[in-house]
Enzyme design. Sequence first.
Site, PDB file in Angstrom:
ATOM      1  N   LYS B 249       0.656  -1.145  -0.031  1.00 22.37           N
ATOM      2  CA  LYS B 249       0.012   0.166  -0.159  1.00 22.37           C
ATOM      3  C   LYS B 249       0.832   1.272   0.030  1.00 22.37           C
ATOM      4  O   LYS B 249       1.847   1.243   0.632  1.00 22.37           O
ATOM      5  CB  LYS B 249      -1.009  -0.024   1.176  1.00 22.37           C
ATOM      6  CG  LYS B 249      -1.739  -1.004   1.287  1.00 22.37           C
ATOM      7  CD  LYS B 249      -2.991  -1.075   0.132  1.00 22.37           C
ATOM      8  CE  LYS B 249      -4.083  -2.123   0.168  1.00 22.37           C
ATOM      9  NZ  LYS B 249      -5.368  -1.751   1.065  1.00 22.37           N
ATOM     10  N   GLN B 309      -0.569 -12.831  10.400  1.00 27.95           N
ATOM     11  CA  GLN B 309      -1.243 -12.753   9.137  1.00 27.95           C
ATOM     12  C   GLN B 309       0.005 -12.465   8.002  1.00 27.95           C
ATOM     13  O   GLN B 309       1.043 -12.464   8.640  1.00 27.95           O
ATOM     14  CB  GLN B 309      -2.109 -11.548   8.990  1.00 27.95           C
ATOM     15  CG  GLN B 309      -1.431 -10.264   9.244  1.00 27.95           C
ATOM     16  CD  GLN B 309      -2.497  -9.163   9.507  1.00 27.95           C
ATOM     17  OE1 GLN B 309      -3.539  -9.253   9.703  1.00 27.95           O
ATOM     18  NE2 GLN B 309      -1.828  -8.093   9.444  1.00 27.95           N
ATOM     19  N   ASP B 344      -2.808  -6.442   0.438  1.00 31.18           N
ATOM     20  CA  ASP B 344      -1.616  -6.544   1.012  1.00 31.18           C
ATOM     21  C   ASP B 344      -1.420  -7.737   2.127  1.00 31.18           C
ATOM     22  O   ASP B 344      -0.219  -7.995   2.501  1.00 31.18           O
ATOM     23  CB  ASP B 344      -0.867  -5.432   1.457  1.00 31.18           C
ATOM     24  CG  ASP B 344      -1.434  -4.463   2.564  1.00 31.18           C
ATOM     25  OD1 ASP B 344      -2.699  -4.818   2.617  1.00 31.18           O
ATOM     26  OD2 ASP B 344      -0.881  -3.592   3.095  1.00 31.18           O
ATOM     27  N   ASP B 380      -2.658  -8.307  17.618  1.00 33.06           N
ATOM     28  CA  ASP B 380      -3.385  -7.472  16.680  1.00 33.06           C
ATOM     29  C   ASP B 380      -4.433  -8.311  16.102  1.00 33.06           C
ATOM     30  O   ASP B 380      -4.421  -9.823  15.620  1.00 33.06           O
ATOM     31  CB  ASP B 380      -2.208  -7.410  15.046  1.00 33.06           C
ATOM     32  CG  ASP B 380      -3.040  -6.379  14.343  1.00 33.06           C
ATOM     33  OD1 ASP B 380      -3.196  -5.140  14.482  1.00 33.06           O
ATOM     34  OD2 ASP B 380      -3.467  -6.920  12.828  1.00 33.06           O
ATOM     35  N   ASN B 381      -5.631  -7.520  16.025  1.00 25.79           N
ATOM     36  CA  ASN B 381      -7.011  -8.401  15.823  1.00 25.79           C
ATOM     37  C   ASN B 381      -7.181  -9.933  15.987  1.00 25.79           C
ATOM     38  O   ASN B 381      -7.431 -10.766  15.149  1.00 25.79           O
ATOM     39  CB  ASN B 381      -6.915  -8.571  14.184  1.00 25.79           C
ATOM     40  CG  ASN B 381      -7.531  -7.132  13.433  1.00 25.79           C
ATOM     41  OD1 ASN B 381      -7.991  -6.330  14.264  1.00 25.79           O
ATOM     42  ND2 ASN B 381      -7.288  -6.732  12.330  1.00 25.79           N
ATOM     43  N   GLU B 409      -6.030  -6.606  21.127  1.00 27.50           N
ATOM     44  CA  GLU B 409      -6.335  -5.368  20.280  1.00 27.50           C
ATOM     45  C   GLU B 409      -7.568  -5.819  19.360  1.00 27.50           C
ATOM     46  O   GLU B 409      -7.527  -5.980  18.285  1.00 27.50           O
ATOM     47  CB  GLU B 409      -5.135  -4.970  19.113  1.00 27.50           C
ATOM     48  CG  GLU B 409      -5.491  -3.718  18.709  1.00 27.50           C
ATOM     49  CD  GLU B 409      -5.795  -3.544  16.923  1.00 27.50           C
ATOM     50  OE1 GLU B 409      -6.093  -2.766  16.649  1.00 27.50           O
ATOM     51  OE2 GLU B 409      -5.833  -4.920  16.360  1.00 27.50           O
ATOM     52  N   LYS B 521       1.359   4.564   9.269  1.00 27.92           N
ATOM     53  CA  LYS B 521       1.340   3.218   8.795  1.00 27.92           C
ATOM     54  C   LYS B 521       1.710   2.994   7.654  1.00 27.92           C
ATOM     55  O   LYS B 521       2.297   1.991   7.154  1.00 27.92           O
ATOM     56  CB  LYS B 521      -0.183   2.786   9.031  1.00 27.92           C
ATOM     57  CG  LYS B 521      -0.796   2.714  10.465  1.00 27.92           C
ATOM     58  CD  LYS B 521      -2.001   1.609  10.307  1.00 27.92           C
ATOM     59  CE  LYS B 521      -3.119   2.413   9.680  1.00 27.92           C
ATOM     60  NZ  LYS B 521      -4.487   1.655   9.719  1.00 27.92           N
ATOM     61  N   TYR B 522       1.899   4.207   6.774  1.00 27.79           N
ATOM     62  CA  TYR B 522       2.381   3.890   5.369  1.00 27.79           C
ATOM     63  C   TYR B 522       3.507   4.960   5.082  1.00 27.79           C
ATOM     64  O   TYR B 522       3.685   4.569   3.916  1.00 27.79           O
ATOM     65  CB  TYR B 522       1.085   4.133   4.446  1.00 27.79           C
ATOM     66  CG  TYR B 522      -0.186   3.424   4.777  1.00 27.79           C
ATOM     67  CD1 TYR B 522      -0.385   2.037   4.493  1.00 27.79           C
ATOM     68  CD2 TYR B 522      -1.343   4.132   5.549  1.00 27.79           C
ATOM     69  CE1 TYR B 522      -1.363   1.447   5.041  1.00 27.79           C
ATOM     70  CE2 TYR B 522      -2.437   3.408   5.908  1.00 27.79           C
ATOM     71  CZ  TYR B 522      -2.706   2.078   5.704  1.00 27.79           C
ATOM     72  OH  TYR B 522      -3.581   1.451   6.055  1.00 27.79           O
TER      73      TYR B 522
END
Lengths: 661, 661
Positions: B249, B309, B344, B380-381, B409, B521-522
């Site tokens: 991204k 992930q 991504d 995360d998640n 989270e 983040k990007y």
Amino acid sequence: MDVEGRRRIVIENLKPEVEGGRLPIKRTIGEKVVVTADIFSDGHDSLSARLQYRTPKGKEWKEVPMKMMENDQWRGEFVVQEMGIYRYTVEGWIDHFKTWQKDLKKRFDSGQDFKVDLWVGAEYIEKASRRASKEDQNKLLLFSKMLKRAKGVKETLSIALGEEITEFMNHYPDRTLAVTYEKELTVVVDQKRALFSSWYELFPRSCASEPGRHGTFGDCENLLSEIVGMGFDTLYFPPIHPIGKTNRKGKNNILKVGPDDVGSPWAIGSEEGGHRSVHPQLGTLEDFERLVRKAKEKGLEIAMDLAFQCSPDHPYVKEHPEWFRWRPDGTLQFAENPPKRYEDIIPLNFETEKWQELWEELKSIVLFWIKKGVCIFRVDNPHTKPFSFWEWLIKEIKGEYPEVIFLSEAFTRPRVMYRLAKIGFAQSYTYFAWRNTKRELIEYLTELTQTEVKEYFRPNFWPNTPDILPEHLQYGGRPAFMIRLVLAATLSSNYGIYGPAFELCIHEALSGKEEYLHSEKYEIKQWNRDIPGNLGDFIVRVNRIRQENPALQKTFNLQFYEVDNETLLFYGKTTDDLSNILFVVVNLDPFHTQSGWVKVPIKELGIDPSQPYLVHDLLSDDKYIWQGERNYVELNPQVLPANIFRVRKRLKKETDFDYFV
Amino acid sequence: MDVEGRRRIVIENLKPEVEGGRLPIKRTIGEKVVVTADIFSDGHDSLSARLQYRTPKGKEWKEVPMKMMENDQWRGEFVVQEMGIYRYTVEGWIDHFKTWQKDLKKRFDSGQDFKVDLWVGAEYIEKASRRASKEDQNKLLLFSKMLKRAKGVKETLSIALGEEITEFMNHYPDRTLAVTYEKELTVVVDQKRALFSSWYELFPRSCASEPGRHGTFGDCENLLSEIVGMGFDTLYFPPIHPIGKTNRKGKNNILKVGPDDVGSPWAIGSEEGGHRSVHPQLGTLEDFERLVRKAKEKGLEIAMDLAFQCSPDHPYVKEHPEWFRWRPDGTLQFAENPPKRYEDIIPLNFETEKWQELWEELKSIVLFWIKKGVCIFRVDNPHTKPFSFWEWLIKEIKGEYPEVIFLSEAFTRPRVMYRLAKIGFAQSYTYFAWRNTKRELIEYLTELTQTEVKEYFRPNFWPNTPDILPEHLQYGGRPAFMIRLVLAATLSSNYGIYGPAFELCIHEALSGKEEYLHSEKYEIKQWNRDIPGNLGDFIVRVNRIRQENPALQKTFNLQFYEVDNETLLFYGKTTDDLSNILFVVVNLDPFHTQSGWVKVPIKELGIDPSQPYLVHDLLSDDKYIWQGERNYVELNPQVLPANIFRVRKRLKKETDFDYFV
């Protein structure tokens, strides 16, 4: 990792569930069991869930689809149709096809390409076809082909999301990774009378038609039509067994006893017999059986008192001394709760090493009377015998005779009363006799009808008993008796009165106590139930209203409504389909006329605010036209301290009130 | 009748008990476990009950006496002192000797004869003597003799009811028919940091000391003193692994990517490695280990992001294609929640038939980083992976490393968030970011701290995260940041900030969203944390107050108090012994000065209404003399939107305020 780690569903917070599922909930035939549970998984997948239940004799589980309500809570329901023990549980699974449909719709709506997704869907359908019947298999394979072919976008989509495919796929879900709730819960289903009953309590020995004579079962037989005519369906007798002589109590519970004193029927057992015998002056066992039969023919059940205790003269004392507690001086330990002493009564010692034999004997007593036709037992002081005993006894009896009803006569701490209900008592006495103010009544009834308590505790409301003459009946006069009758009979679908004393508004108490002066427990009475001022007709009316209005035949449908006067209580009961709507207004003040504005929940009841509606007071037969929420009520306790309104909504728009139903 | 029917005790409604005891409650070292249960039996006997518990390594049960509170509820407590799993349960029994003492007293008071009763008591004592040590045996037999001899009434009574005999008999109770609660409940005991921690979130790649360079672990090392100096004890990094190139991204999450775009750290894995590797531009594994070690030396823990992930370039895709979901066209299923797409990122397929291998691999990743010195994981998640997986993983890890802390989270539905906590996450993100009004805050905090939730869910309050720039921070200016900081840091003992963006009051959002514009983040950021208006000093003050006041090191001691202004929030926290009392007043309105009268619960806090007391605002260092319940507060958000008062009660009656402690 010894379990299947791919089961992704969680089922939590299942309700109803009493004591973590160790104890059953209660229903009567025709009632619903509504089950809710939090069901969810990780991720964004769609789920499906089913409520599963098994009838008492059923071998197979039946299934009902559950619906998602909100916040991951799902709901399903079933109706119980047979007496006995039902079982229920819940199953949930990730429904990949449902997820696929939901996502496909979103892809289409946002203009994303979904060609490959149609193939994904087709694969789900092909897998389902392998679980399908021959016929459905072909149908499913055809669907699959259509999706793969994907002619027109709209057309394909309407197939993929259509009702037909959804139904087919619902028939053959992939439940390989389904999760079943870890427990099977139980429902004890009783006969309808467990929820709707009207009790009349009577001392058979006071039923003689002429003064000075000991009443008999024959005398009772002569009263049956009258009692049925008043609208009662359950006739409860205090113990009918031989009464002990040792330490017999005299009138007003004094220790000095005269030669004519008859003693308390709860001092059970003499040389004439024990719990399997009847008091000779009442008649014979055959007379009793005949009375039970005659009563049944009229729709009346005789409720038997089950008082597991003995007079010092009970045959058990000699036959089974090991069932009692003996003191170091060789005397029997009588019943006491220091400083109170009950010298005429010997408790059974449930800590005896021979407890198994004792339990079996007591069970055989219950079976004995069941065989004589009794199917309702009012259990005296169950809270002074172990819970484990009652749980066992009731399970044993109801396994064979599911129609049997046990009423718990425990006036004690709340936890104890509720526990007795949880372990099997079908009905329970309550604190009703001591709940008088608006706040007290609303608080208590809310606890009984709106909390988990409703799942296992069926109240039976008694305004008086031979043991209890509450203060407000001592001072409130006839209006107080009417108030308490209406409250008992409309708040609770099970209610009862200690009959003649209530009908005649007997209010003389032992000084400073809530007990009757010259209590019938210790002497024979000669009641003249026809003297002026008796409440007979009023009771007839109240009972008839209960019989004619199904809304009053349930307890847990109670709703309190607002009224702007602290001495007026306003509440309603309705059937589920709203075909029967009742409002009750009670003036809790027995002395003064009270008035106020009630607030009718017209929205919940489907009443058009722009249209009038008729409220018909079934007590006075007066009719009123009301409109909207706020309406005026006024109650003079000297005339009638309560209204029981049947609400008649207009069916058609015509102004003529003939059109009310 | 296959069980012992003479066990008369019922133990119900034991609390705390999560999911019927299948899941543990949580505590940190030094915290109390308060256990309550309804314990009762039939009849009028006295009971005794003990709370039993077992330490993680203990073989024996320890016992604490329970006390009757009211309504048959009993209470006992113990303190946990070791990390690991404690067990607890409750035992109760009929205490015949205690009943006997109670009754004896009543008999005496009502003037009844109790000669024989003394013999009954003597028998209980003799029986107890058979359970006693040699020495106590003699003592008990002596008591027994004295009762039998019964010289003077008063004297005998004072022996029978005396403390000495009571204590002796409490030592040797008859527990033959004792009932133990049918379940053993568990407590997971964590290190103290699980309840009291201050988090600072930082992107290591943005830590370069000069512009245009990719930050390194070495750069982070240079920041450690500063972060510790600000009062933080936990430094959390987003993933530090190689970042995928496929579908990377660009800035602001667009699909078009330039050659300089660095991608999202959550797109884990490239040909340079996966979850066990570090991004080459950050440094080496050795650099990371060194950083962790250096941090630890300063009392700072590095919290690792655990994002299970993969980017499409992750080595797993080739090595373990069976761990992913493949579409019919042979492509990998990327992460999506239609219509949202995360091209991504490829999710792991937890429904794979090779799930056991997948689980083991993920566990090995956690162990890998634990061996590198990490003991805190921000997951995360977690709500997109099965609950069963987390339950297994956390149990496995904590069995070996009880000090490890997992932070969940999950920003999702309440049931899901709570479930994750129940199955083992030591801390959880919350809805705090979206709770702004007084009503919302009180309602949410009441749910978190006053209901069963407090037994398993430890909140960690974040006013912002790289994913969340809440609306009020976008519009409320610097005062809004101060308000949210004080709320987070004083309502919850665990809190954290997404550091530099918070310190600098960054508030530019993507239009119409609660997301940062030009999100870190990007892209790599170059933060100048020293520019005017930064919140550094304020944060230092707030963290110092937290460190110096033990009342703020707990969450579940929160109490809301009254204040007559809807934009003022007034609450307090105290230590159990009231040695540390804090009041917090927050002006929730970032624009206007607000004032009001607070109502101090002086009675609960033991404050004399007739005496002044000093409240010391630890934020401004201002001091005020208050008296009684009602006191005035005024907060100008442009100056300071909150007070954190330390209450100093007067110890002596002198008027000099030197005597305040």
